[in-house]
Scaffold this motif. Structure first.
Motif: not given
Ligand SMILES: [Zn+2]
Length: 372
Positions: A131-138, A140-142
């Motif tokens: 899991v990339t936590s910053g993507l789950i937190d929204r 971080s950038e996809l």
């Protein structure tokens, strides 16, 4: 030759290569020397096939049907599908006791829950989600999917940041392929990791792409992950907070990204992840410095995307384990069977070593393309 034709030609050559390895029996002949004791399979998206023509990340997506086929095929070849924890124990106990496979998914995509989980639950196959936590937190950038959307939706992209300035045409299918590959090179390798994100945020703002909405569309939520984590079949691993290519960061920044990711998972799911997967996982993003830090931080394993199977060497390098990418462009039984022999990886390493030629290696490496 345009990028698209070249890619299709390469794809046909490699598909024929796998077929030839199968028909000639070379893979089976090499297997006793090359198949090792098992393999860690890497996947990203599990989705029904898309019908649009511009799919630069197609290698990252396999269908639920192929996932089911792969699990059954791997088992039919005598491999036991183990939890990552069990596989690491087996590696430590000694080489050759049994043959095993591990299923892993990188990043934390929603389709892992919606498409992969029902299949693996039905088959009783354990798996790990990194899991990339910053993507789950929204937060971080996809970014690689943002670039795909931007190239798909526009006929020209104007970049005003960094060294890449001026308009890039992306009107025709060939131009879209070229533009995407060019931007991935510039953003992934030429500019720094922070600058990469700044450029992507500026492009998204300029062309009206909502990066949070994109993450909502693709990524799981913490509630989704809690649902998965509650199942004993599922292991949650760490994949940093911001999905940076760690080796391109300072030691302090790399450690910060590793710690932040593990900490957010522990905060949200109540368990400290024991296993780690390097973002991108290629030589440019993996280094001894970070491998040592991960071991020091208490991780039991760290997975790269270096192509290969598990063997006696792997037991000595648990912080740099190789993986086998189930490539969406090659969803065939020939490919899967050959991966399990380990022969394509041995041939790849031998070819790279023998030629030492960048051109040859780069062409051959399309078998094992960039991962995220
Ligand atoms: Zn990733």
């Amino acid at each position: 030759m345009t990028g698209r034709i070249l890619m299709n030609t390469r794809q046909k050559v490699f598909q024929s290569g796998f077929k030839l390895l199968n028909i000639s029996g070379l893979g089976r002949f090499m297997a006793p020397m090359t198949q090792g004791c098992g393999a860690v399979f890497m996947m990203h998206h599990i989705t029904p096939p898309r019908t649009d023509t511009f799919q630069p990340n197609r290698h990252l997506a396999i269908t639920p049907e192929f996932l089911r086929f792969a699990v059954n095929r791997i088992r039919s070849k005598g491999y036991e599908i183990l939890h990552l924890d069990e596989a690491i124990d087996q590696l430590k106990m000694g080489y050759g006791r049994k043959r095993y496979a591990v299923l892993t998914f990188d990043d934390g995509y929603k389709d892992n829950l919606e498409q992969a989980y029902p299949v693996l639950k039905e088959l009783g196959a354990p798996f790990t989600v990194f899991v990339t936590s910053g993507l789950i937190d929204r937060t971080s950038e996809l970014w690689w999917l943002a670039i795909e959307r931007l190239v798909a939706a526009n006929s020209e992209l104007v970049i005003t940041e960094g060294s890449e300035k001026g308009p890039i045409s992306c009107a025709t299918p060939e131009e879209k392929d070229r533009c995407y590959e060019h931007l991935m090179d510039v953003l992934g390798r030429e500019v720094g990791e922070e600058e990469q994100r700044a450029i992507v945020r500026a492009l998204a703002a300029r062309y009206g792409l909502d990066l949070t909405a994109l993450a909502d569309e693709y990524m799981m939520t913490w509630d989704d992950l809690r649902q998965l984590a509650a199942d004993p079949l599922v292991t949650i691993g760490a994949h940093t907070h911001d999905h940076y290519a760690l080796a391109r960061l300072s030691a302090e920044a790399a450690e910060g990204d590793i710690d932040h990711g593990a900490h957010r998972i522990e905060q949200e799911l109540g368990l400290r992840p024991k296993h780690f997967a390097y973002p991108y996982g290629k030589p440019y993003s993996v280094c001894d410095r970070d491998a040592e830090y991960l071991e020091h931080a208490g991780f039991a394993s760290a997975l790269t995307t270096f192509p290969g199977v598990l063997n006696s060497t792997s037991a000595k390098t648990p912080m740099k384990l190789p993986r086998v990418s189930l490539n969406g462009r090659f969803q065939t039984s020939d490919t899967l069977d050959q991966y399990l022999t380990g022969a394509p990886f041995a041939l790849y390493r031998a070819a790279s070593w023998l030629t030492g030629s960048l051109r040859f290696t780069s062409s051959f490496s399309h078998l094992f393309p960039s991962t995220r």
